[in-house]
Design an enzyme around this catalytic site. Structure first.
Site, PDB file in Angstrom:
ATOM      1  N   TYR A  33       0.816  -1.208   0.000  1.00 15.22           N
ATOM      2  CA  TYR A  33       0.000   0.000   0.000  1.00 15.22           C
ATOM      3  C   TYR A  33       0.850   1.258   0.000  1.00 15.22           C
ATOM      4  O   TYR A  33       2.075   1.205   0.156  1.00 15.22           O
ATOM      5  CB  TYR A  33      -0.951  -0.002   1.199  1.00 15.22           C
ATOM      6  CG  TYR A  33      -0.313   0.306   2.539  1.00 15.22           C
ATOM      7  CD1 TYR A  33       0.474  -0.631   3.198  1.00 15.22           C
ATOM      8  CD2 TYR A  33      -0.497   1.547   3.144  1.00 15.22           C
ATOM      9  CE1 TYR A  33       1.051  -0.354   4.429  1.00 15.22           C
ATOM     10  CE2 TYR A  33       0.067   1.836   4.378  1.00 15.22           C
ATOM     11  CZ  TYR A  33       0.844   0.887   5.017  1.00 15.22           C
ATOM     12  OH  TYR A  33       1.408   1.180   6.226  1.00 15.22           O
ATOM     13  N   ARG A  52       7.899   4.173  -4.927  1.00 15.35           N
ATOM     14  CA  ARG A  52       8.034   3.264  -3.784  1.00 15.35           C
ATOM     15  C   ARG A  52       7.025   2.118  -3.890  1.00 15.35           C
ATOM     16  O   ARG A  52       7.334   0.975  -3.530  1.00 15.35           O
ATOM     17  CB  ARG A  52       7.857   4.025  -2.475  1.00 15.35           C
ATOM     18  CG  ARG A  52       8.146   3.161  -1.254  1.00 15.35           C
ATOM     19  CD  ARG A  52       8.148   3.951   0.028  1.00 15.35           C
ATOM     20  NE  ARG A  52       6.825   4.468   0.346  1.00 15.35           N
ATOM     21  CZ  ARG A  52       6.560   5.285   1.367  1.00 15.35           C
ATOM     22  NH1 ARG A  52       7.548   5.702   2.162  1.00 15.35           N
ATOM     23  NH2 ARG A  52       5.348   5.720   1.599  1.00 15.35           N
ATOM     24  N   ARG A 100      -8.126 -20.260  -1.559  1.00 12.95           N
ATOM     25  CA  ARG A 100      -7.114 -20.034  -0.542  1.00 12.95           C
ATOM     26  C   ARG A 100      -6.033 -21.098  -0.577  1.00 12.95           C
ATOM     27  O   ARG A 100      -6.219 -22.224  -0.093  1.00 12.95           O
ATOM     28  CB  ARG A 100      -7.775 -19.982   0.840  1.00 12.95           C
ATOM     29  CG  ARG A 100      -6.838 -19.515   1.932  1.00 12.95           C
ATOM     30  CD  ARG A 100      -7.510 -19.485   3.297  1.00 12.95           C
ATOM     31  NE  ARG A 100      -6.559 -19.040   4.308  1.00 12.95           N
ATOM     32  CZ  ARG A 100      -5.565 -19.781   4.794  1.00 12.95           C
ATOM     33  NH1 ARG A 100      -5.409 -21.019   4.375  1.00 12.95           N
ATOM     34  NH2 ARG A 100      -4.737 -19.283   5.695  1.00 12.95           N
ATOM     35  N   LYS A 147       6.344  -1.801   1.846  1.00 12.09           N
ATOM     36  CA  LYS A 147       5.180  -1.246   2.548  1.00 12.09           C
ATOM     37  C   LYS A 147       4.031  -2.247   2.429  1.00 12.09           C
ATOM     38  O   LYS A 147       3.091  -2.084   1.650  1.00 12.09           O
ATOM     39  CB  LYS A 147       4.829   0.140   1.991  1.00 12.09           C
ATOM     40  CG  LYS A 147       4.051   1.013   2.979  1.00 12.09           C
ATOM     41  CD  LYS A 147       4.099   2.469   2.552  1.00 12.09           C
ATOM     42  CE  LYS A 147       3.086   3.340   3.257  1.00 12.09           C
ATOM     43  NZ  LYS A 147       3.210   3.406   4.716  1.00 12.09           N
ATOM     44  N   GLU A 180      12.625   2.711  13.579  1.00 12.97           N
ATOM     45  CA  GLU A 180      11.500   3.580  13.241  1.00 12.97           C
ATOM     46  C   GLU A 180      10.387   3.314  14.238  1.00 12.97           C
ATOM     47  O   GLU A 180      10.499   2.415  15.080  1.00 12.97           O
ATOM     48  CB  GLU A 180      11.017   3.317  11.799  1.00 12.97           C
ATOM     49  CG  GLU A 180      10.522   1.887  11.578  1.00 12.97           C
ATOM     50  CD  GLU A 180      10.027   1.606  10.161  1.00 12.97           C
ATOM     51  OE1 GLU A 180       9.859   2.537   9.359  1.00 12.97           O
ATOM     52  OE2 GLU A 180       9.781   0.421   9.876  1.00 12.97           O
TER      53      GLU A 180
HETATM   54  N1  PLP Z   1       7.661   3.841   8.703  1.00 16.09           N
HETATM   55  C1  PLP Z   1       6.518   3.119   8.730  1.00 16.09           C
HETATM   56  C2  PLP Z   1       6.522   1.761   9.363  1.00 16.09           C
HETATM   57  C3  PLP Z   1       5.344   3.656   8.163  1.00 16.09           C
HETATM   58  O1  PLP Z   1       4.198   2.937   8.190  1.00 16.09           O
HETATM   59  C4  PLP Z   1       5.385   4.949   7.598  1.00 16.09           C
HETATM   60  C5  PLP Z   1       4.209   5.567   6.982  1.00 16.09           C
HETATM   61  O2  PLP Z   1       3.095   5.163   7.112  1.00 16.09           O
HETATM   62  C6  PLP Z   1       6.591   5.659   7.600  1.00 16.09           C
HETATM   63  C7  PLP Z   1       7.712   5.065   8.159  1.00 16.09           C
HETATM   64  C8  PLP Z   1       6.696   7.046   7.025  1.00 16.09           C
HETATM   65  O3  PLP Z   1       6.631   7.021   5.619  1.00 16.09           O
HETATM   66  P1  PLP Z   1       6.123   8.265   4.787  1.00 16.09           P
HETATM   67  O4  PLP Z   1       6.907   9.455   5.241  1.00 16.09           O
HETATM   68  O5  PLP Z   1       6.412   7.908   3.371  1.00 16.09           O
HETATM   69  O6  PLP Z   1       4.667   8.411   5.074  1.00 16.09           O
END
Ligand code: PLP
Length: 282
Positions: A33, A52, A100, A147, A180
């Protein structure tokens, strides 16, 4: 105005949007996503988000069912139809509907879903209140640069942070470095130098992270992409988190130890003001 969605080639009210129970996104979290926001009604850094998305798709070996320009067209059209002053656009692509079974299905069309919701205008979201964070051992999967919609670990970590009286969690790797938060990238300031963890498989390459690095450097701050340890967090003068929808939020405590003050510190504030000036025209 009702929130709207785009599902399998059509726009509709969000309340009417559905996907099949055997969608692999639902069964296996087999999808990726993006979330994009607008400034002045225009999608911010859309090319970077779509680039991305392509990396995430490649990371799960899913062939994009739409070109980048087709997807950009849907984003623009949805923003126009929704008619909000500012919008948040969520884009999800899954491996589609199939019986599935773990094996990738053949000849299955990926599911493409977008939702369009209102985003508060920039003027209503000044640098907000500082938050409390806790550190947690990273129990997510190992490919956090993708993501993925598999956010269960993130959901549980967020809940654990709240149960501990905090607002968010940051993840610590086995080597003691912090990567993060559940939904944002991390910056620390020590003696006026800014530092953020280097990119790699343990964190998402946040679009906002990149913009804040640029903003910091453009106003003459030193901004290093170097490992940050838990002790660095405890000893920091300022700590903050960045993401698309939040932009930047200051941190006032880490594991119940005060860092910075109750609001964003001077260096964080300068970075934020520069980011806003360049990207949000504010
Ligand atoms: N890290 C994670 C795990 C995220 O889910 C997100 C954004 O949702 C970010 C970092 C920040 O990414 P962005 O600045 O592209 O929104």
């Amino acid at each position: 105005v009702p929130d709207i969605a785009f599902v399998n080639e059509k726009f509709m009210p969000l309340g009417q949007a559905t996907v099949h129970v055997e969608d692999r996104g639902f069964q296996f979290a087999d999808g990726v996503y993006e979330a994009v926001r607008t400034y002045h009604g225009r999608p911010f850094a859309l090319d970077e988000h779509l680039a991305r998305l392509d990396l995430s798709l490649a990371g799960i070996k899913l062939v994009a069912p739409l070109s980048r320009s087709e997807l950009a067209g849907i984003v623009h059209e949805g923003i126009r139809l929704a008619g909000y002053r500012e919008s948040v656009v969520y884009i999800q692509i899954t491996r589609g509907v199939a019986p599935r079974h773990r094996r990738f299905p053949t000849n299955t069309k990926p599911t493409v879903v977008l939702t369009f919701r209102e985003c508060p205008p920039v003027s209503d979201t000044p640098l907000g209140k500082a938050i409390r964070i806790v550190t947690l051992d990273d129990f997510r999967w190992g490919w956090c640069h993708i993501k993925s919609v598999a956010l269960l670990a993130s959901v549980l970590a967020y809940e654990q942070a709240h149960a501990a009286g905090a607002d968010d969690a940051v993840f610590v790797e086995p080597d003691g470095t912090v990567t993060e938060s559940t939904a944002g990238n991390l910056f620390v300031v020590k003696e006026s130098r800014v530092r953020t963890p280097p990119l790699g498989p343990k964190l998402l390459a946040g679009i906002t992270r990149g913009k804040f690095i640029e903003a910091a450097r453009s106003i003459g701050l030193t901004c290093d992409e170097l490992p940050v340890t838990r002790d660095d967090l405890y000893a920091a003068d300022e700590v903050c988190l960045t993401s698309t929808t939040v932009e930047l939020v200051a941190v006032k405590s880490v594991d119940n130890r005060p860092v910075g003050g109750d609001k964003a510190g001077p260096v964080t504030t300068r970075m934020f003001q520069q980011f806003r000036k360049v990207h949000a025209g504010a």
